[in-house]
Design an enzyme around this catalytic site. Structure first.
Site, PDB file in Angstrom:
ATOM      1  N   ARG A  51      50.742  17.531  66.544  1.00  0.00           N
ATOM      2  CA  ARG A  51      50.423  16.484  67.863  1.00  0.00           C
ATOM      3  C   ARG A  51      51.318  16.113  68.421  1.00  0.00           C
ATOM      4  O   ARG A  51      51.642  16.313  69.598  1.00  0.00           O
ATOM      5  CB  ARG A  51      49.270  15.679  67.724  1.00  0.00           C
ATOM      6  CG  ARG A  51      47.994  16.170  67.335  1.00  0.00           C
ATOM      7  CD  ARG A  51      47.744  15.089  66.050  1.00  0.00           C
ATOM      8  NE  ARG A  51      47.548  15.610  65.021  1.00  0.00           N
ATOM      9  CZ  ARG A  51      47.085  16.435  64.485  1.00  0.00           C
ATOM     10  NH1 ARG A  51      46.157  17.404  65.344  1.00  0.00           N
ATOM     11  NH2 ARG A  51      48.074  16.898  62.834  1.00  0.00           N
ATOM     12  N   THR A  52      52.270  15.659  67.796  1.00  0.00           N
ATOM     13  CA  THR A  52      53.717  15.169  68.693  1.00  0.00           C
ATOM     14  C   THR A  52      54.719  15.799  68.967  1.00  0.00           C
ATOM     15  O   THR A  52      54.175  15.584  69.676  1.00  0.00           O
ATOM     16  CB  THR A  52      54.298  14.006  67.417  1.00  0.00           C
ATOM     17  OG1 THR A  52      53.348  13.224  66.270  1.00  0.00           O
ATOM     18  CG2 THR A  52      54.998  12.589  68.191  1.00  0.00           C
ATOM     19  N   LYS A  80      72.954  22.655  55.688  1.00  0.00           N
ATOM     20  CA  LYS A  80      74.379  23.759  55.103  1.00  0.00           C
ATOM     21  C   LYS A  80      75.467  21.924  54.693  1.00  0.00           C
ATOM     22  O   LYS A  80      76.448  21.842  54.455  1.00  0.00           O
ATOM     23  CB  LYS A  80      75.132  23.801  56.408  1.00  0.00           C
ATOM     24  CG  LYS A  80      74.509  25.687  56.709  1.00  0.00           C
ATOM     25  CD  LYS A  80      75.690  25.990  57.611  1.00  0.00           C
ATOM     26  CE  LYS A  80      75.089  27.396  58.391  1.00  0.00           C
ATOM     27  NZ  LYS A  80      75.539  26.967  59.665  1.00  0.00           N
TER      28      LYS A  80
HETATM   29  N1   CP Z   1      49.502  12.166  64.635  1.00  0.00           N
HETATM   30  C1   CP Z   1      50.139  12.658  64.269  1.00  0.00           C
HETATM   31  O1   CP Z   1      51.745  12.181  64.039  1.00  0.00           O
HETATM   32  O2   CP Z   1      49.674  14.376  64.190  1.00  0.00           O
HETATM   33  P1   CP Z   1      51.093  15.181  63.401  1.00  0.00           P
HETATM   34  O3   CP Z   1      51.859  14.740  62.235  1.00  0.00           O
HETATM   35  O4   CP Z   1      50.719  16.341  63.872  1.00  0.00           O
HETATM   36  O5   CP Z   1      51.989  15.200  64.531  1.00  0.00           O
END
Ligand code: CP
Length: 316
Positions: A51-52, A80
């Protein structure tokens, strides 16, 4: 408007939070704006994300900017042995804004100190996740028509959960009562309880996810027990299934109750809750796009047509 990093939610005043929520509303109504023409945004994800990262990248695309970056640090020169400092300095040669997720607490702060371009913290270990908090506030406002005087129940991994840590700090502006529901191994860390006491934030701790707790709640914020934070897998196995929300538990809950979850979920919310009108976690994730459009503009110092954010005005 000047450009700014966002490392901790505590950097935002109440007025700035309200202004950003108004701007988020603007982007929800007008998501396609060519206001990032010529801007390059780097998304550096040292930890997995769906999502983020994708909502930040969609936000840049919808605003007409361009993206560089990585979602798998093993493909970069950090594998590396290149230091975070050098990586940030290199990326700063190419981009106007860095959006970074890192497994180490404090990594975003450190990155912001070694570069002149703004850095947005997309999650640093168990510490902070400020853009998640802004979308959580927006979701709470949209569903409750207010932010003040709500009872918010946080359930699950309160020890390592960066989303709940950031949320507590932001809600401190709005006189909430928190129920902290967690087993002893994953209870809210002392520093956040101290923060609550110092800022007059009322809270009670529970190990039982009881009917009384559920029935008193305006918001139930479920969280995943994060296997990746445990060094001992047996410890994880012991606590991973302690709190599960199912549809039958919501009978008798307040009419206005909404269920939030930063996602991803594993099994802490039964899928039979998904069709309940109280379930809001998928819309919550969608709100992240508009929230992040507002945050990117803040960081790049780009003026956004401001909606005058007033209670109930934009959420009839
Ligand atoms: N809520 C959230 O941070 O989802 P992700 O880890 O999928 O980004």
């Amino acid at each position: 408007m000047s450009s700014k990093s966002l490392v901790s939610i505590s950097e935002l005043s109440k007025n700035e939070i309200l202004r950003l929520l108004g701007q988020t509303r603007f982007f929800e109504e007008n998501p396609n704006q060519k206001i990032l023409d010529g801007k390059i945004v780097a998304t550096l994800f040292f930890e997995p994300s769906t999502r983020t990262r994708l909502s930040f990248e969609t936000a840049v695309n919808r605003l007409g900017g361009r993206i560089i970056g990585f979602s798998d640090a093993s493909t970069t020169s950090s594998s590396k042995g290149e230091t975070l400092r050098d990586t940030i300095k290199m990326v700063s040669n190419y981009a106007d804004l860095i959006i970074m997720r890192h497994y180490l607490e404090g990594a975003a702060r450190y990155a912001s100190e070694v570069t002149d371009i703004p850095v947005i913290n997309a999650g640093d270990g168990a510490n902070q996740h400020p853009s998640q908090t802004m979308l959580d506030l927006y979701s709470i406002y949209k569903t409750q028509k207010k932010l003040d005087n709500l009872t918010i129940t946080l359930v699950g991994d309160l020890k390592y959960g960066r989303t709940v840590h950031s949320l507590i700090m932001a809600m401190g502006h709005f006189s909430p009562h928190f129920n902290f529901v967690a087993c002893n191994e994953l209870k809210m860390p002392q520093e956040y309880k101290d923060y609550c006491r110092e800022h007059g934030i009322s809270f009670t701790e529970h190990t039982d996810f009881s009917k009384e707790v559920i029935y008193s709640s305006d918001i139930i914020y479920m969280t995943r027990v994060q296997r990746e934070r445990f060094t001992d897998i047996m410890e994880y196995e012991k606590v991973k299934d302690l709190y599960n929300l199912s549809n039958s538990m919501l009978e008798g809950a307040k009419k206005n109750l909404k269920i939030l979850h930063p996602l991803p979920r594993v099994n802490e919310i039964n899928i039979d809750v998904d069709d309940n009108p109280k379930a809001y976690y998928f819309q919550q994730a969608k709100n992240g796009l508009f929230t992040r459009q507002a945050l990117i503009c803040r960081s790049l110092g780009i003026d956004v047509p401001e909606l005058n954010f007033e209670a109930n005005r934009y959420f009839p």
